[in-house]
Design a protein around this motif. Structure first.
Motif, short mmCIF file in Angstrom:
data_model
loop_
_atom_site.label_atom_id
_atom_site.label_comp_id
_atom_site.label_asym_id
_atom_site.label_seq_id
_atom_site.Cartn_x
_atom_site.Cartn_y
_atom_site.Cartn_z
N LEU A 233 73.48 72.18 65.79
CA LEU A 233 72.71 71.60 65.97
C LEU A 233 70.97 71.80 66.00
O LEU A 233 69.80 71.20 65.48
CB LEU A 233 72.08 71.08 67.46
CG LEU A 233 71.77 70.01 68.00
CD1 LEU A 233 70.80 68.79 67.01
CD2 LEU A 233 71.61 69.90 69.28
N PRO A 234 71.05 73.29 66.44
CA PRO A 234 70.38 74.26 65.85
C PRO A 234 69.87 74.38 64.33
O PRO A 234 68.58 74.63 64.06
CB PRO A 234 70.50 75.65 66.25
CG PRO A 234 71.17 75.23 67.67
CD PRO A 234 72.25 74.29 67.04
N ILE A 235 70.87 74.67 63.14
CA ILE A 235 70.90 74.98 62.31
C ILE A 235 70.22 73.38 61.81
O ILE A 235 69.58 73.65 61.26
CB ILE A 235 72.17 75.37 61.32
CG1 ILE A 235 72.57 77.11 62.14
CG2 ILE A 235 72.37 74.79 60.27
CD1 ILE A 235 73.42 77.00 61.31
N LEU A 236 70.45 72.46 62.24
CA LEU A 236 69.84 71.29 61.30
C LEU A 236 68.74 71.36 61.75
O LEU A 236 67.64 70.41 61.16
CB LEU A 236 70.76 70.15 62.32
CG LEU A 236 69.95 68.47 61.87
CD1 LEU A 236 70.20 67.77 60.37
CD2 LEU A 236 71.18 67.48 62.90
N ILE A 237 68.42 71.70 63.33
CA ILE A 237 67.09 71.66 62.91
C ILE A 237 65.96 72.29 62.55
O ILE A 237 64.52 71.47 62.01
CB ILE A 237 66.94 71.57 65.29
CG1 ILE A 237 67.08 70.83 65.35
CG2 ILE A 237 65.30 72.22 65.13
CD1 ILE A 237 67.58 71.09 67.57
N VAL A 238 66.72 73.26 62.06
CA VAL A 238 65.65 74.39 61.26
C VAL A 238 66.05 73.99 59.84
O VAL A 238 64.53 73.74 59.29
CB VAL A 238 66.31 76.29 60.79
CG1 VAL A 238 65.45 76.72 59.90
CG2 VAL A 238 66.97 76.61 62.83
N ILE A 239 66.53 73.09 59.52
CA ILE A 239 67.06 72.47 58.42
C ILE A 239 65.53 71.62 58.37
O ILE A 239 65.03 71.21 57.05
CB ILE A 239 67.70 71.90 57.78
CG1 ILE A 239 68.81 73.07 58.05
CG2 ILE A 239 68.08 71.12 56.66
CD1 ILE A 239 70.71 72.86 57.45
N LEU A 240 64.70 70.66 58.77
CA LEU A 240 64.40 69.55 58.87
C LEU A 240 62.96 69.79 59.15
O LEU A 240 62.73 69.24 58.95
CB LEU A 240 64.65 68.56 60.58
CG LEU A 240 66.09 67.94 60.47
CD1 LEU A 240 66.38 66.75 61.50
CD2 LEU A 240 66.63 67.33 58.85
N ILE A 241 62.79 71.01 59.74
CA ILE A 241 61.48 72.38 59.59
C ILE A 241 61.23 72.25 58.39
O ILE A 241 60.10 72.26 57.90
CB ILE A 241 61.36 72.72 60.83
CG1 ILE A 241 61.22 72.22 61.80
CG2 ILE A 241 60.19 73.92 60.69
CD1 ILE A 241 61.98 73.04 63.41
N LEU A 242 62.23 73.14 57.74
CA LEU A 242 62.00 73.89 56.87
C LEU A 242 62.24 73.41 55.63
O LEU A 242 61.31 73.64 54.37
CB LEU A 242 63.56 74.81 56.71
CG LEU A 242 63.14 76.07 56.28
CD1 LEU A 242 61.96 77.04 55.84
CD2 LEU A 242 64.33 76.77 55.71
N THR A 243 62.70 72.29 55.55
CA THR A 243 62.62 71.51 53.87
C THR A 243 60.97 70.86 53.73
O THR A 243 60.89 71.34 52.65
CB THR A 243 63.98 70.00 54.33
OG1 THR A 243 64.90 70.67 54.33
CG2 THR A 243 64.02 69.30 53.24
N PRO A 244 60.49 70.17 54.41
CA PRO A 244 59.35 69.46 54.43
C PRO A 244 58.00 70.83 53.83
O PRO A 244 57.70 70.40 53.03
CB PRO A 244 58.69 68.80 55.32
CG PRO A 244 59.68 69.48 56.74
CD PRO A 244 60.66 69.80 55.70
N LEU A 245 58.47 72.05 54.70
CA LEU A 245 58.18 72.87 54.44
C LEU A 245 58.08 73.67 52.80
O LEU A 245 57.26 73.43 51.79
CB LEU A 245 57.82 74.20 54.83
CG LEU A 245 57.32 73.77 56.56
CD1 LEU A 245 57.86 74.83 57.45
CD2 LEU A 245 55.67 73.17 56.92
N LEU A 246 59.55 73.63 52.76
CA LEU A 246 59.28 74.33 51.61
C LEU A 246 59.40 73.76 50.29
O LEU A 246 58.18 73.35 49.14
CB LEU A 246 60.98 74.90 51.25
CG LEU A 246 61.39 75.93 51.90
CD1 LEU A 246 62.61 76.12 52.25
CD2 LEU A 246 60.57 76.73 51.16
#
Length: 177
Positions: free
Chosen positions: A146-159
């Protein structure tokens, strides 16, 4: 937190690489062969080509293979471990997600390059995870916490935004989104 950020990025590299490489190497024969769907609109559009698909998937696989080699050569056991299957599925799934989004965009009457917030940022994640769910759910559930998924969901639009701006400035993309 930093370890979760690094883990999320590491996991997604094989999925993050294909889209920009496909845009850079694209051109040539469209995947839909210029055919229209039953609604009279193109199936995918000119932006989805065989050359882009092949180059993108191969680049994602190469990036993932490099990750596997680096992790083994330098003993990076603190990072999530990729497998041959995971890198192939993530790379191919990312571009399938992009194609699925393009199909839906055409059905909605949106033009190539027209901004579609949220869908434009998460298509690669959805495609990669759906394909992973079908072909290697054990790896998916063991690796994506779950923490990794949350980071992916935040990181992806920024990248996504950063890469698109760079592509626009370099003349690879016609729009900075």
């Amino acid at each position: 937190m930093l370890s979760t950020l690094l883990a999320a990025f590491w996991i997604m590299v094989p999925a993050y690489v294909p889209n920009p490489v496909a845009a850079l190497c694209g051109g040539g024969t469209p995947i839909d062969f210029h055919k229209n769907y039953a609604d009279g609109r193109r199936i995918f559009g000119d932006g989805k080509t065989y050359r882009g698909l092949m180059c993108g998937v191969l680049a994602g696989i190469a990036a993932g293979a490099l990750q596997i080699w680096l992790a083994g050569a330098y003993g990076w056991t603190f990072l999530p471990q990729h497998t041959a299957a995971s890198i192939i599925i993530l790379a191919f799934g990312a571009l399938l997600g992009d194609m699925g989004k393009s199909f839906i965009k055409r059905r909605l009457g949106k033009d190539r390059g027209e901004s579609w917030p949220i869908a434009d940022q998460y298509d690669l994640v959805a495609g990669a995870f759906i394909l992973m769910l079908v072909f290697d759910p054990a790896w998916l559930f063991a690796t994506i916490t779950l923490p990794i998924l949350i980071v992916i969901l935040i990181l992806t639009p920024l990248l996504h935004r950063a890469v698109n701006i760079i592509g626009f400035l370099c003349g690879v993309k016609k729009e900075p989104w």
